[in-house]
Design an enzyme around this catalytic site. Sequence first.
Site, short mmCIF file in Angstrom:
data_model
loop_
_atom_site.label_atom_id
_atom_site.label_comp_id
_atom_site.label_asym_id
_atom_site.label_seq_id
_atom_site.Cartn_x
_atom_site.Cartn_y
_atom_site.Cartn_z
N GLN A 250 49.32 32.42 38.91
CA GLN A 250 49.28 30.98 38.66
C GLN A 250 48.62 30.20 39.79
OE1 GLN A 250 53.26 29.70 37.65
NE2 GLN A 250 53.48 31.24 36.05
N UNK A 251 47.68 30.82 40.46
CA UNK A 251 46.99 30.20 41.60
C UNK A 251 45.64 29.65 41.12
#
Length: 197
Positions: free
Chosen positions: A72-73
């Site tokens: 989720q970066u």
Amino acid sequence: MSFSRLFRLLKPTLLCGTLAVPGLAGTMCASRDDWRCARSMHEFSAKDIDGHMVNLDKYRGYVCIVTNVASQUGKTEVNYTQLVDLHARYAECGLRILAFPCNQFGRQEPGSDAEIKEFAAGYNVKFDMFSKICVNGDDAHPLWKWMKVQPKGRGMLGNAIKWNFTKFLIDKNGCVVKRYGPMEEPQVIEKDLPCYL
């Protein structure tokens, strides 16, 4: 050879309680508490994404990229895409990629190992995925503690991993030859590969 010079040469191995005999050092010095005594990545082990213990000696003779990953970066897409591409083009030449999920940076890898594996499959990942670990602090995986203090594994502003997708290039002997910061995309590593493959 003087005694003081001999002592300086043997001091690291004497502190471990054994001389560095090939094979013996790996079993004696690469435990969770004795990571400082390891001489190569090949002396460590880690759980893969399916929970099986993997002896990293299996990578002896291969050039490796070791990286911490997160799903989720903001850098997830470019890193996964380029790592998959590098692996597809260089695996037959002896490149291996070891990806270690980590939730220490912005809680950007919150899922279970099964969820992370499913996420990586969406990128058609064929390289080796490992179980979620810590890369900083007392609970950091011993391999990561070791890589960060190697002469060519040190960071610019301290040795701590700064963010997701910090990458280490490891030679065929299991030694760190370069560290790449999280802002450096995997394609940057490609120019260094010919020296080691």
